[in-house]
Motif scaffolding. Sequence first.
Motif, short mmCIF file in Angstrom:
data_model
loop_
_atom_site.label_atom_id
_atom_site.label_comp_id
_atom_site.label_asym_id
_atom_site.label_seq_id
_atom_site.Cartn_x
_atom_site.Cartn_y
_atom_site.Cartn_z
N TRP A 82 8.96 -15.58 14.72
CA TRP A 82 8.04 -16.64 15.10
C TRP A 82 6.65 -16.10 15.43
CZ3 TRP A 82 7.33 -21.35 14.11
CH2 TRP A 82 6.49 -22.15 14.88
N ARG A 83 6.58 -14.92 16.03
CA ARG A 83 5.29 -14.32 16.38
C ARG A 83 4.44 -14.08 15.12
NH1 ARG A 83 4.12 -8.57 17.42
NH2 ARG A 83 2.25 -8.36 18.71
N LYS A 86 3.28 -17.50 13.40
CA LYS A 86 2.16 -18.13 14.09
C LYS A 86 0.80 -17.61 13.62
CE LYS A 86 3.28 -17.44 18.39
NZ LYS A 86 3.16 -17.48 19.88
N SER A 90 -1.85 -21.75 9.91
CA SER A 90 -2.53 -22.54 10.93
C SER A 90 -2.31 -24.01 10.64
CB SER A 90 -4.03 -22.23 10.94
OG SER A 90 -4.68 -22.95 11.96
N TYR A 91 -2.26 -24.82 11.70
CA TYR A 91 -1.79 -26.20 11.55
C TYR A 91 -2.82 -27.26 11.93
CZ TYR A 91 2.40 -23.33 11.74
OH TYR A 91 3.32 -22.34 11.52
N LEU A 321 -7.08 -19.48 13.34
CA LEU A 321 -5.88 -20.11 13.88
C LEU A 321 -6.21 -21.21 14.88
CD1 LEU A 321 -3.60 -16.98 14.44
CD2 LEU A 321 -3.58 -18.56 12.51
#
Length: 379
Positions: A82-83, A86, A90-91, A321
């Motif tokens: 998960w790190r 991330k 980017s969301y 990000l």
Amino acid sequence: MPLKFIRRFTKSILLIPTVLVALLFVLACLASELNPTGWWFMGALSLLLPYLIIVLVFAFIFWLITKPKASLIPLLALLIGWRQIKVVFSYHIFSSFVIENKAPETIRLVSWNVASMYGISEQKSNKKYDRKEIAATIQGLNPDIICLQEFNHSETQGPYADNIGLFSEAYPYHYFSKDVNRKNGFYQSGSIIFSKYPIIHTQKIKYPKGISESFIYADILHGMDTIRIINVHLQSYKFSSQDYQDIQSIKRQTDSTLQASYSILRKMQLAYSRRAVQAGMIRRTADSTKIPSIICGDFNDVPASYAYFKIRGPHRYDAFLKKSWGVGRTYYAIAPTLRIDYILPEDRFEVGQFDLIDENLSDHLLLVADLHLKPGANR
């Protein structure tokens, strides 16, 4: 009965590649933790992360529908990584950059690898115009600070090679690394920082092992605050045009694949090892001051890499990000997922806006960010 057996057999066969992809993904995630001086091949694995993530997501959906217990394999792998996930995606889908929306006290910073200021045109007749287009594109964004990599200039060839002169009227302060300085200023190249605001201190820090390049920083007086801008260009793979042809031959599985692979892997090994050393130098320099700092430039490495995590550390934002979306490709060649250029402000800054701009003037995209120093952060 035979149909039921075939379904079970098919699922069992499909489970094997799922496990293999999950293991490969976990190994690739270790690239950010293992110094590539001794584990350079792990850095190469990190290039695969976006693709492995997509495969695992589809595998999770497939197994969740057909065999829910098996879906735990890709799910567990994704949770372990998960790190890394991330920093790859980017969301912020609805974020936008508006040139006029520059808040008071905000610093607008541009970072761009400008490919020697002569663009990506193969025609010599066009190249002399590209330098002016590059400068006009940058200044059209009205930045306060400009950080350029692979910048060149001449002190003796006249106005057609005076690239500093393209900026000097609007940006009276600059610091140029001059990593290459031939014939007493006839040809100079390196990284440069332009500023509208006074530069009160500068330093150039050379990379070791006979490398001509360096990274530079400038302490800039912005109002009552002093801000350190660190402009970096890390070791590239030094791929030649022949190497890019070799990459295509590898994709086509031609007879020269083995020889081409050896040459490319040897250059990648050297680049990963050197970037590890350079990243450590940059991190130590950034950590050695109490002045709020922004690191930007061309890392020549992806977000899941050792170099990225080493330089960013625990107290920096990645402007992309914070305010953008997708994988953020910044480099054209080789693959569609290469985000290798960054703006990394300390967490004493707030990121107002960010954008990646493609003007087809370099093999890299331009990065622009509006950054605001939080009240009291420079005290």
